[in-house]
Scaffold this motif. Structure first.
Motif, PDB file in Angstrom:
ATOM      1  N   MET A   1       0.866  -1.156   0.000  1.00 49.85           N
ATOM      2  CA  MET A   1       0.000   0.000   0.000  1.00 49.85           C
ATOM      3  C   MET A   1       0.911   1.216   0.000  1.00 49.85           C
ATOM      4  N   PRO A   2       0.682   2.242  -0.612  1.00 51.49           N
ATOM      5  CA  PRO A   2      -0.548   2.713  -1.230  1.00 51.49           C
ATOM      6  C   PRO A   2      -0.666   2.263  -2.683  1.00 51.49           C
ATOM      7  N   HIS A   3      -1.878   2.100  -3.106  1.00 52.96           N
ATOM      8  CA  HIS A   3      -2.135   1.722  -4.490  1.00 52.96           C
ATOM      9  C   HIS A   3      -3.064   2.756  -5.112  1.00 52.96           C
ATOM     10  N   LEU A   4      -2.662   3.247  -6.265  1.00 48.84           N
ATOM     11  CA  LEU A   4      -3.478   4.184  -7.028  1.00 48.84           C
ATOM     12  C   LEU A   4      -3.911   3.467  -8.296  1.00 48.84           C
ATOM     13  N   VAL A   5      -5.210   3.248  -8.426  1.00 47.51           N
ATOM     14  CA  VAL A   5      -5.758   2.546  -9.593  1.00 47.51           C
ATOM     15  C   VAL A   5      -6.504   3.566 -10.443  1.00 47.51           C
ATOM     16  N   ILE A   6      -6.206   3.540 -11.727  1.00 45.71           N
ATOM     17  CA  ILE A   6      -6.817   4.469 -12.675  1.00 45.71           C
ATOM     18  C   ILE A   6      -7.662   3.671 -13.658  1.00 45.71           C
ATOM     19  N   LEU A   7      -8.914   4.039 -13.766  1.00 42.78           N
ATOM     20  CA  LEU A   7      -9.802   3.489 -14.790  1.00 42.78           C
ATOM     21  C   LEU A   7     -10.101   4.622 -15.749  1.00 42.78           C
ATOM     22  N   TYR A   8     -10.061   4.345 -17.037  1.00 45.16           N
ATOM     23  CA  TYR A   8     -10.262   5.426 -18.003  1.00 45.16           C
ATOM     24  C   TYR A   8     -10.892   4.904 -19.281  1.00 45.16           C
ATOM     25  N   THR A   9     -11.540   5.812 -20.005  1.00 46.12           N
ATOM     26  CA  THR A   9     -12.134   5.434 -21.280  1.00 46.12           C
ATOM     27  C   THR A   9     -11.016   5.093 -22.256  1.00 46.12           C
ATOM     28  N   ALA A  10     -11.194   4.000 -22.973  1.00 39.77           N
ATOM     29  CA  ALA A  10     -10.147   3.484 -23.854  1.00 39.77           C
ATOM     30  C   ALA A  10      -9.794   4.446 -24.984  1.00 39.77           C
ATOM     31  N   THR A  11     -10.660   5.404 -25.271  1.00 39.18           N
ATOM     32  CA  THR A  11     -10.348   6.375 -26.322  1.00 39.18           C
ATOM     33  C   THR A  11      -9.101   7.189 -25.965  1.00 39.18           C
ATOM     34  N   LEU A  12      -8.719   7.232 -24.698  1.00 37.13           N
ATOM     35  CA  LEU A  12      -7.509   7.947 -24.302  1.00 37.13           C
ATOM     36  C   LEU A  12      -6.235   7.204 -24.687  1.00 37.13           C
ATOM     37  N   ASP A  13      -6.362   5.959 -25.114  1.00 38.75           N
ATOM     38  CA  ASP A  13      -5.195   5.188 -25.549  1.00 38.75           C
ATOM     39  C   ASP A  13      -4.739   5.533 -26.969  1.00 38.75           C
ATOM     40  N   ARG A  14      -5.451   6.440 -27.610  1.00 42.50           N
ATOM     41  CA  ARG A  14      -5.028   6.873 -28.946  1.00 42.50           C
ATOM     42  C   ARG A  14      -3.752   7.712 -28.834  1.00 42.50           C
ATOM     43  N   PRO A  15      -3.031   7.896 -29.933  1.00 37.72           N
ATOM     44  CA  PRO A  15      -1.875   8.802 -29.914  1.00 37.72           C
ATOM     45  C   PRO A  15      -2.310  10.227 -29.551  1.00 37.72           C
ATOM     46  N   ALA A  16      -1.400  10.987 -28.977  1.00 33.19           N
ATOM     47  CA  ALA A  16      -1.715  12.353 -28.518  1.00 33.19           C
ATOM     48  C   ALA A  16      -2.268  13.211 -29.650  1.00 33.19           C
ATOM     49  N   ASP A  17      -1.739  13.063 -30.880  1.00 34.88           N
ATOM     50  CA  ASP A  17      -2.224  13.884 -31.993  1.00 34.88           C
ATOM     51  C   ASP A  17      -3.623  13.482 -32.450  1.00 34.88           C
ATOM     52  N   GLN A  18      -4.145  12.394 -31.866  1.00 35.95           N
ATOM     53  CA  GLN A  18      -5.516  11.962 -32.158  1.00 35.95           C
ATOM     54  C   GLN A  18      -6.404  12.080 -30.914  1.00 35.95           C
ATOM     55  N   GLY A  19      -5.961  12.897 -29.956  1.00 36.48           N
ATOM     56  CA  GLY A  19      -6.767  13.138 -28.771  1.00 36.48           C
ATOM     57  C   GLY A  19      -6.526  12.189 -27.615  1.00 36.48           C
TER      58      GLY A  19
END
Length: 155
Positions: A1-19
């Protein structure tokens, strides 16, 4: 511990130039922010060997109204969401909870600043301190951060 878990919409896995966003870089920045935290006495808030930051994309998700308001506002109707949940053991002051939460929020906002300026994205950070009903740990990481006997630990 400590654990930081992040859940996110998969659309954020695109390249930065694609948002998209570099989620690995976010994990590293958040872990570094956690390691830097000090309590009221100057002691590290978290043991370096215990810091974990894990991020998981949600392959399936529904956010808000599905994009209708975003399209009506002239956007593409794509909404993104990031949920960060820090779980830590008991024993830290309310001031430390707030300090850690603010540091992690600042880190996340900084990382997502380009997207916040151009996209519809929600970011939530929740800090939980729990009473464990069972807690078992096995780790060969912690010894890496212990000073050799007879030396002064690093701050």
């Amino acid at each position: 511990m400590p654990h930081l878990v992040i859940l996110y919409t998969a659309t954020l896995d695109r390249p930065a130039d694609q948002g998209g966003a570099d989620m690995t870089a976010l994990c590293r920045a958040l872990a570094d922010a956690m390691v830097e935290q000090r309590d009221e006495t100057g002691k590290a808030v978290f043991p370096v060997g215990g810091v974990r930051v894990l991020a998981y994309p949600a392959a399936h998700h529904a956010v808000s109204d599905g994009g209708a308001a975003g399209r009506a506002a002239g956007g593409d109707g794509v909404y993104d969401f990031v949920y960060l949940n820090l779980r830590m053991a008991r024993g830290r002051s309310a001031a430390v909870h707030r300090q850690v939460g603010e540091a992690l929020t600042t880190c996340a906002r900084s990382h997502f600043a380009p997207l916040l300026a151009t996209r519809h994205i929600g970011i939530t950070l929740q800090v939980d301190e729990g009473a464990e009903v069972f807690d078992a740990k096995t780790s060969t990481l912690h010894p890496l951060f212990q000073p050799p006997a007879g030396t002064t630990p690093k701050a």
